[in-house]
Scaffold this motif. Structure first.
Motif, PDB file in Angstrom:
ATOM      1  N   ARG A   7     -46.509  -0.553  93.095  1.00  0.00           N
ATOM      2  CA  ARG A   7     -47.037  -1.788  93.062  1.00  0.00           C
ATOM      3  C   ARG A   7     -46.957  -2.259  91.579  1.00  0.00           C
ATOM      4  O   ARG A   7     -47.625  -1.798  90.861  1.00  0.00           O
ATOM      5  N   ARG A   8     -46.209  -3.442  91.451  1.00  0.00           N
ATOM      6  CA  ARG A   8     -46.263  -3.907  90.101  1.00  0.00           C
ATOM      7  C   ARG A   8     -46.437  -5.518  90.018  1.00  0.00           C
ATOM      8  O   ARG A   8     -45.937  -6.241  91.186  1.00  0.00           O
ATOM      9  N   SER A   9     -47.384  -6.109  89.103  1.00  0.00           N
ATOM     10  CA  SER A   9     -47.572  -7.540  89.194  1.00  0.00           C
ATOM     11  C   SER A   9     -46.074  -8.230  88.905  1.00  0.00           C
ATOM     12  O   SER A   9     -45.955  -9.428  89.504  1.00  0.00           O
ATOM     13  N   ASP A  10     -45.260  -7.828  87.831  1.00  0.00           N
ATOM     14  CA  ASP A  10     -44.211  -8.225  87.642  1.00  0.00           C
ATOM     15  C   ASP A  10     -42.830  -7.813  88.567  1.00  0.00           C
ATOM     16  O   ASP A  10     -42.484  -6.599  88.347  1.00  0.00           O
ATOM     17  N   THR A  11     -42.673  -8.385  89.483  1.00  0.00           N
ATOM     18  CA  THR A  11     -41.509  -7.853  90.413  1.00  0.00           C
ATOM     19  C   THR A  11     -40.016  -8.427  89.999  1.00  0.00           C
ATOM     20  O   THR A  11     -39.263  -8.246  91.130  1.00  0.00           O
ATOM     21  N   SER A  12     -40.053  -8.930  88.784  1.00  0.00           N
ATOM     22  CA  SER A  12     -38.726  -9.224  88.549  1.00  0.00           C
ATOM     23  C   SER A  12     -37.807  -8.166  88.165  1.00  0.00           C
ATOM     24  O   SER A  12     -38.230  -7.054  88.105  1.00  0.00           O
ATOM     25  N   GLY A  65     -39.162  -6.285  85.220  1.00  0.00           N
ATOM     26  CA  GLY A  65     -40.638  -5.543  85.802  1.00  0.00           C
ATOM     27  C   GLY A  65     -40.337  -4.293  86.540  1.00  0.00           C
ATOM     28  O   GLY A  65     -41.317  -3.386  86.675  1.00  0.00           O
ATOM     29  N   MET A  66     -39.314  -4.388  87.300  1.00  0.00           N
ATOM     30  CA  MET A  66     -38.972  -3.206  88.301  1.00  0.00           C
ATOM     31  C   MET A  66     -37.752  -2.594  87.737  1.00  0.00           C
ATOM     32  O   MET A  66     -36.730  -2.135  88.585  1.00  0.00           O
ATOM     33  N   SER A  67     -37.354  -2.399  86.415  1.00  0.00           N
ATOM     34  CA  SER A  67     -36.062  -2.166  85.862  1.00  0.00           C
ATOM     35  C   SER A  67     -35.810  -0.527  86.155  1.00  0.00           C
ATOM     36  O   SER A  67     -36.889  -0.038  86.482  1.00  0.00           O
ATOM     37  N   ALA A  68     -34.615   0.064  86.025  1.00  0.00           N
ATOM     38  CA  ALA A  68     -34.367   1.255  86.006  1.00  0.00           C
ATOM     39  C   ALA A  68     -35.217   1.978  85.148  1.00  0.00           C
ATOM     40  O   ALA A  68     -35.969   3.241  85.638  1.00  0.00           O
ATOM     41  N   GLU A  69     -35.312   1.533  83.983  1.00  0.00           N
ATOM     42  CA  GLU A  69     -36.252   2.317  82.926  1.00  0.00           C
ATOM     43  C   GLU A  69     -37.724   2.282  83.323  1.00  0.00           C
ATOM     44  O   GLU A  69     -38.501   3.373  83.135  1.00  0.00           O
ATOM     45  N   VAL A  70     -38.369   1.292  84.058  1.00  0.00           N
ATOM     46  CA  VAL A  70     -39.546   1.077  84.461  1.00  0.00           C
ATOM     47  C   VAL A  70     -39.895   2.112  85.751  1.00  0.00           C
ATOM     48  O   VAL A  70     -40.958   2.894  85.601  1.00  0.00           O
ATOM     49  N   MET A  71     -38.919   2.331  86.360  1.00  0.00           N
ATOM     50  CA  MET A  71     -39.098   3.139  87.516  1.00  0.00           C
ATOM     51  C   MET A  71     -38.862   4.665  87.222  1.00  0.00           C
ATOM     52  O   MET A  71     -39.724   5.345  87.673  1.00  0.00           O
ATOM     53  N   GLU A  72     -38.108   5.065  86.314  1.00  0.00           N
ATOM     54  CA  GLU A  72     -38.162   6.191  85.511  1.00  0.00           C
ATOM     55  C   GLU A  72     -39.528   6.504  84.668  1.00  0.00           C
ATOM     56  O   GLU A  72     -39.952   7.753  84.875  1.00  0.00           O
ATOM     57  N   LEU A  73     -40.043   5.595  84.217  1.00  0.00           N
ATOM     58  CA  LEU A  73     -41.474   6.036  83.605  1.00  0.00           C
ATOM     59  C   LEU A  73     -42.270   6.305  84.464  1.00  0.00           C
ATOM     60  O   LEU A  73     -43.480   7.071  84.486  1.00  0.00           O
TER      61      LEU A  73
END
Length: 270
Positions: free
Chosen positions: A202-207, A210-218
């Motif tokens: 769940r992320r406030s920023d669903t762009s 906000g849902m980039s590969a780096e964010v998902m990896e983190l």
């Protein structure tokens, strides 16, 4: 309390509003027995269960649902659906105030903030520390669960929010108590990574940013099931009590009679 006769499905159902549901029946023990089907189930929370989901769950003959979420979890996801004739037991395995700012950042923080608190192994280290703490500090709660299973609470469903960490550890402890092989416990634990079971991020920023590969990896250390987490829990048992047997007898206060009743309730006949 009136219970329906268990109607255990021949194939594992995929529930529409409940993630990570499964029966842990069939897992092998070190002495050649197996966990009986229809005795012990696990899942994510039941707050979003559909009418069809509730009907299927209601047909399992459940005696008790153990909810390991805390008050903050329930405010976020909602209360479990009520299943007629089923006892609901709340045993929080984490403090509502523990990490509230951290989880707010996970939901709302930008990539720079996520890098600062999760990068360079920090996310993994946080999860390992959490698993170690639950094993070491929540002995009263796990003792309560195992004594309940030994007495009258089977068939049982255990869940937390995602059905991965708090419920995963409680299932692991229950399986370990009846002699299930550690490799088999791990294999079941890792099923929480399957696409249809995995807890949704769940992320406030669903762009795209906000849902980039780096964010998902983190975020992966927080939302994935990793063998090293369970290994850390098992290591904590060995380091703190010296052996699995002493963990159950001294740490959780299970006497031989209780262990035997637990095996009788959860395992196929020898």
């Amino acid at each position: 309390m009136t219970q329906q006769l268990p109607q255990v499905p021949s194939t594992e159902p995929e529930l529409a509003g409940v993630r990570n549901f499964r029966d842990v029946g069939g897992l092998p023990t070190v002495d050649g027995r197996r966990v009986r089907h229809g005795r012990l189930f696990r899942s994510g929370h039941l707050a979003h269960a559909t009418t069809e989901d509730a009907s299927l769950l209601g047909g399992l003959g459940l005696h008790t649902i153990f909810d390991f979420r805390n008050a903050a979890d329930r405010r976020l996801d909602g209360l479990d659906v009520e299943l007629p004739g089923v006892r609901n037991v709340s045993i929080p395995l984490s403090d509502p105030a523990d990490g509230s700012e951290f989880w707010h950042m996970v939901r709302d923080g930008d990539v720079e903030q996520l890098r600062s608190v999760l990068g360079d192994g920090k996310g993994t280290n946080r999860m390992i520390a959490s698993y170690r703490s639950i094993i070491r500090d929540r002995t009263a709660e796990h003792s309560r669960v195992l004594h309940a299973l030994a007495e009258d609470s089977v068939p049982a469903l255990m869940h937390c929010a995602a059905g991965k960490d708090r419920a995963g550890l409680s299932i692991a402890v229950s399986l370990l108590a009846v002699g299930v092989e550690r490799d088999a416990i791990e294999a079941d634990y890792l099923k929480s990574n399957d696409a249809h079971r995995r807890y949704k991020v769940r992320r406030s920023d669903t762009s795209a940013d906000g849902m980039s590969a780096e964010v998902m990896e983190l975020l992966n250390p927080l939302f994935g099931a990793h063998a090293e987490y369970l290994a850390a829990a098992f290591a904590t048992i060995d380091e703190t009590w010296g052996s699995t047997e002493r963990y159950f007898s001294e740490g959780l206060g299970l006497d031989p009679g209780t262990r035997e009743r637990l095996r009788d309730r959860l395992l196929d006949k020898a």
